[in-house]
Design an enzyme around this catalytic site. Sequence first.
Site, mmCIF file in Angstrom:
data_model
loop_
_atom_site.group_PDB
_atom_site.id
_atom_site.type_symbol
_atom_site.label_atom_id
_atom_site.label_comp_id
_atom_site.label_asym_id
_atom_site.label_seq_id
_atom_site.Cartn_x
_atom_site.Cartn_y
_atom_site.Cartn_z
ATOM 1 N N HIS A 1 28.224 24.831 56.942
ATOM 2 C CA HIS A 1 28.492 24.012 58.126
ATOM 3 C C HIS A 1 28.430 22.517 57.784
ATOM 4 C CE1 HIS A 1 28.517 22.734 62.309
ATOM 5 N NE2 HIS A 1 27.409 22.049 62.088
ATOM 6 N N LYS B 1 21.442 24.258 72.258
ATOM 7 C CA LYS B 1 22.718 24.966 72.069
ATOM 8 C C LYS B 1 22.425 26.211 71.241
ATOM 9 C CE LYS B 1 26.540 21.658 72.349
ATOM 10 N NZ LYS B 1 27.642 20.994 71.624
ATOM 11 N N HIS C 1 33.116 17.522 63.818
ATOM 12 C CA HIS C 1 33.075 18.969 64.053
ATOM 13 C C HIS C 1 34.419 19.553 64.480
ATOM 14 C CE1 HIS C 1 28.815 18.208 63.733
ATOM 15 N NE2 HIS C 1 28.517 19.495 63.865
ATOM 16 N N ARG D 1 27.094 13.778 75.177
ATOM 17 C CA ARG D 1 26.659 14.735 74.154
ATOM 18 C C ARG D 1 27.789 15.093 73.194
ATOM 19 N NH1 ARG D 1 22.533 19.925 74.362
ATOM 20 N NH2 ARG D 1 22.772 20.368 72.126
ATOM 21 N N ARG E 1 17.474 38.491 80.791
ATOM 22 C CA ARG E 1 18.022 37.269 81.416
ATOM 23 C C ARG E 1 17.223 36.006 81.092
ATOM 24 N NH1 ARG E 1 18.445 40.765 86.046
ATOM 25 N NH2 ARG E 1 20.485 41.758 86.040
ATOM 26 N N HIS F 1 34.691 22.514 62.201
ATOM 27 C CA HIS F 1 34.680 23.904 62.671
ATOM 28 C C HIS F 1 35.967 24.629 62.282
ATOM 29 C CE1 HIS F 1 31.349 23.447 65.992
ATOM 30 N NE2 HIS F 1 30.866 23.496 64.770
ATOM 31 N N GLU G 1 24.515 16.004 58.750
ATOM 32 C CA GLU G 1 24.138 15.731 60.148
ATOM 33 C C GLU G 1 23.273 14.463 60.240
ATOM 34 O OE1 GLU G 1 25.719 17.529 62.352
ATOM 35 O OE2 GLU G 1 25.635 19.687 61.902
ATOM 36 N N LYS H 1 18.953 12.540 68.578
ATOM 37 C CA LYS H 1 19.485 13.730 69.253
ATOM 38 C C LYS H 1 18.762 13.962 70.586
ATOM 39 C CE LYS H 1 21.206 18.318 69.038
ATOM 40 N NZ LYS H 1 21.651 19.479 68.296
ATOM 41 N N GLU I 1 26.588 18.643 77.921
ATOM 42 C CA GLU I 1 27.814 18.081 77.341
ATOM 43 C C GLU I 1 28.905 17.816 78.368
ATOM 44 O OE1 GLU I 1 28.725 19.508 73.322
ATOM 45 O OE2 GLU I 1 30.840 19.207 73.784
ATOM 46 N N ASN J 1 29.320 15.815 68.271
ATOM 47 C CA ASN J 1 30.343 16.673 67.658
ATOM 48 C C ASN J 1 31.221 15.888 66.669
ATOM 49 O OD1 ASN J 1 32.307 19.365 68.397
ATOM 50 N ND2 ASN J 1 30.151 19.467 68.950
HETATM 51 N N1 LIG Z 1 22.532 24.531 67.869
HETATM 52 C C1 LIG Z 1 22.895 23.371 67.367
HETATM 53 O O1 LIG Z 1 22.781 22.318 67.996
HETATM 54 C C2 LIG Z 1 23.417 23.320 65.955
HETATM 55 C C3 LIG Z 1 23.484 22.089 65.289
HETATM 56 C C4 LIG Z 1 23.937 22.077 63.972
HETATM 57 C C5 LIG Z 1 24.261 23.260 63.337
HETATM 58 N N2 LIG Z 1 24.159 24.431 64.010
HETATM 59 C C6 LIG Z 1 24.429 25.699 63.334
HETATM 60 O O2 LIG Z 1 23.456 25.854 62.298
HETATM 61 C C7 LIG Z 1 23.997 26.656 61.271
HETATM 62 C C8 LIG Z 1 23.741 26.016 59.938
HETATM 63 O O3 LIG Z 1 22.352 25.919 59.755
HETATM 64 P P1 LIG Z 1 21.713 25.756 58.301
HETATM 65 O O4 LIG Z 1 22.435 24.711 57.565
HETATM 66 O O5 LIG Z 1 20.257 25.637 58.481
HETATM 67 O O6 LIG Z 1 22.135 27.112 57.599
HETATM 68 P P2 LIG Z 1 21.378 28.521 57.436
HETATM 69 O O7 LIG Z 1 20.613 28.858 58.615
HETATM 70 O O8 LIG Z 1 22.410 29.481 56.951
HETATM 71 O O9 LIG Z 1 20.359 28.248 56.242
HETATM 72 C C9 LIG Z 1 20.874 27.869 55.012
HETATM 73 C C10 LIG Z 1 20.360 28.751 53.848
HETATM 74 O O10 LIG Z 1 19.049 28.336 53.490
HETATM 75 C C11 LIG Z 1 18.151 29.451 53.504
HETATM 76 N N3 LIG Z 1 16.863 28.889 53.863
HETATM 77 C C12 LIG Z 1 16.448 28.475 55.075
HETATM 78 N N4 LIG Z 1 15.267 27.865 54.972
HETATM 79 C C13 LIG Z 1 14.911 27.926 53.671
HETATM 80 C C14 LIG Z 1 13.801 27.449 52.955
HETATM 81 N N5 LIG Z 1 12.835 26.727 53.520
HETATM 82 N N6 LIG Z 1 13.739 27.713 51.628
HETATM 83 C C15 LIG Z 1 14.756 28.389 51.020
HETATM 84 N N7 LIG Z 1 15.836 28.838 51.632
HETATM 85 C C16 LIG Z 1 15.920 28.588 52.969
HETATM 86 C C17 LIG Z 1 18.768 30.385 54.497
HETATM 87 O O11 LIG Z 1 18.310 31.703 54.310
HETATM 88 C C18 LIG Z 1 20.252 30.226 54.181
HETATM 89 O O12 LIG Z 1 20.586 30.991 53.055
HETATM 90 C C19 LIG Z 1 25.475 26.826 61.570
HETATM 91 O O13 LIG Z 1 25.694 28.100 62.118
HETATM 92 C C20 LIG Z 1 25.737 25.769 62.613
HETATM 93 O O14 LIG Z 1 26.796 26.111 63.464
HETATM 94 C C21 LIG Z 1 23.743 24.477 65.296
HETATM 95 O O1 LIG Z 2 23.986 19.558 69.749
HETATM 96 C C1 LIG Z 2 25.174 19.252 69.853
HETATM 97 O O2 LIG Z 2 25.684 18.998 70.950
HETATM 98 C C2 LIG Z 2 26.039 19.197 68.657
HETATM 99 O O3 LIG Z 2 27.251 19.052 68.784
HETATM 100 C C3 LIG Z 2 25.378 19.309 67.326
HETATM 101 C C4 LIG Z 2 26.273 19.882 66.244
HETATM 102 O O4 LIG Z 2 25.791 19.404 65.005
HETATM 103 C C5 LIG Z 2 26.230 21.399 66.159
HETATM 104 O O5 LIG Z 2 26.948 21.847 65.042
HETATM 105 C C6 LIG Z 2 26.632 22.157 67.400
HETATM 106 O O6 LIG Z 2 26.311 23.522 67.277
HETATM 107 C C7 LIG Z 2 28.108 22.098 67.676
HETATM 108 O O7 LIG Z 2 28.296 22.449 68.999
HETATM 109 P P1 LIG Z 2 29.611 23.127 69.537
HETATM 110 O O8 LIG Z 2 29.442 23.033 71.018
HETATM 111 O O9 LIG Z 2 30.778 22.349 69.029
HETATM 112 O O10 LIG Z 2 29.614 24.529 69.024
HETATM 113 ZN ZN LIG Z 3 26.724 20.482 63.380
#
Ligand SMILES: NC(=O)c1ccc[n+]([C@@H]2O[C@H](COP(=O)([O-])OP(=O)(O)OC[C@H]3O[C@@H](n4cnc5c(N)ncnc54)[C@H](O)[C@@H]3O)[C@@H](O)[C@H]2O)c1
Ligand SMILES: O=C(O)C(=O)C[C@@H](O)[C@H](O)[C@H](O)COP(=O)(O)O
Ligand SMILES: [Zn+2]
Length: 368
Positions: free
Chosen positions: A264, A142, A247, A240, A120, A251, A184, A226, A236, A244
């Site tokens: 992404h 998130k 997105h 917040r 948890r 998405h 982004e 951010k 959100e 998006n």
């Molecule tokens: N939580 C949030 O607020 C938020 C915000 C934006 C995006 N996201 C999520 O993040 C994800 C995308 O993240 P991403 O673009 O980092 O993709 P990713 O995590 O898939 O990484 C991209 C690629 O780069 C490689 N990689 C990572 N670091 C490296 C390095 N230093 N050197 C070489 N290779 C490396 C990874 O193995 C992968 O193949 C999506 O799932 C998206 O939905 C979440």
């Molecule tokens: O942090 C946030 O809030 C965002 O919307 C950042 C986005 O870049 C990111 O891709 C996030 O994961 C999207 O959120 P979601 O709630 O639409 O899944």
């Molecule tokens: Zn994003």
Amino acid sequence: MITLNVDLGDRSYPIHIGSGLFADPSLLAPHIRGTQAVIVTNETVGPLYAAQVEAAIGSLGKKVSTVTLPDGESFKHWETLNRIFDALLRQGADRKTTLVALGGGVVGDMTGFAAACYMRGVPFIQIPTTLLSQVDSSVGGKTGINHPLGKNMIGAFHQPQAVIADIDTLKTLPPRELAAGMAEVIKHGAIADADYFAWIEENIGALNACDPELMALAVKRSCEIKANVVAQDEREQGLRATLNFGHTFGHAIEAGMGYGEWLHGEAVGCGMVMAASLSERLGFIDVETRARLAALVRAAQLPVVAPDLGEARYIELMKVDKKAEAGSIKFILLRKLGEAFVTTVPDADLHATLQRAVIHPPAEPDVA
Ligand SMILES: NC(=O)c1ccc[n+]([C@@H]2O[C@H](COP(=O)([O-])OP(=O)(O)OC[C@H]3O[C@@H](n4cnc5c(N)ncnc54)[C@H](O)[C@@H]3O)[C@@H](O)[C@H]2O)c1
Ligand SMILES: O=C(O)C(=O)C[C@@H](O)[C@H](O)[C@H](O)COP(=O)(O)O
Ligand SMILES: [Zn+2]
């Protein structure tokens, strides 16, 4: 090193940005509770960086182990998450065990969700190694996984103890992934800071070339933007949602094409062009503003023509978006560069925007 703060009362945390940080024991020490830590990484990042993080945690007298996940957006699902839980249980991880997310946004989102769920809730640290994760996903809490019917549909808000963004790790990042992160960065300028947007326009060549000083500035300014939004609206309820921008369309592209086909950031880049086009159609921005955004997305080596999923499929996918209420899709539109808002739109305008973006894109896509 620059340190920012995400201001969330007793859940506030630092974002450290700089060079030579990812395996610095002094940055990890204050945030590793209990007697053990479990690093979660993937098969690409692990071989590059995990041994140094293990050594740093080991030097603090903590037990440390590493879970290595398969690489890619297509693995951001239940089965992979379960591998983290299996490893935690096998290692005898307890409530004070700290998880360490070492990788991009996929590893960060899954590790954070595992941390939110295991017993948890246990603490976790973000060590983002992609541009996208340094400017965006590691900050704000998130966490989650994808569902075949919709992106990030299963998840939780769970804030990290700290974010350690080491610009040096970007040296090994493939150019396509760097470009995805720029989406982004551009988003942050477009929704919150017109001067930052203009700075990105001026420096896009050097940013594409991953100039370390400019990258550090981009990570800093994006994290400031951010962190400021998250501090005002962690869960959100309003503001917040502006994060998006791009997105709702993006998405739909990711899910519709099959997770991992479009990155992404690529989907968000194209989605921002579509959202700007919708903003122009509804009279909120002028043609020049829409063209500036599209030109910058293109200059960042990102796609500006959307894949043809068919209008009905776009709408079906966008209705699964978390912002939708009672089947009504919400969009983030621009009022001007640096200012965004959330709204529903008339069906006819959405139809026309999808037609323009997908069915009959202009020869010079939206940049003129
Ligand atoms: N939580 C949030 O607020 C938020 C915000 C934006 C995006 N996201 C999520 O993040 C994800 C995308 O993240 P991403 O673009 O980092 O993709 P990713 O995590 O898939 O990484 C991209 C690629 O780069 C490689 N990689 C990572 N670091 C490296 C390095 N230093 N050197 C070489 N290779 C490396 C990874 O193995 C992968 O193949 C999506 O799932 C998206 O939905 C979440
Ligand atoms: O942090 C946030 O809030 C965002 O919307 C950042 C986005 O870049 C990111 O891709 C996030 O994961 C999207 O959120 P979601 O709630 O639409 O899944
Ligand atoms: Zn994003």
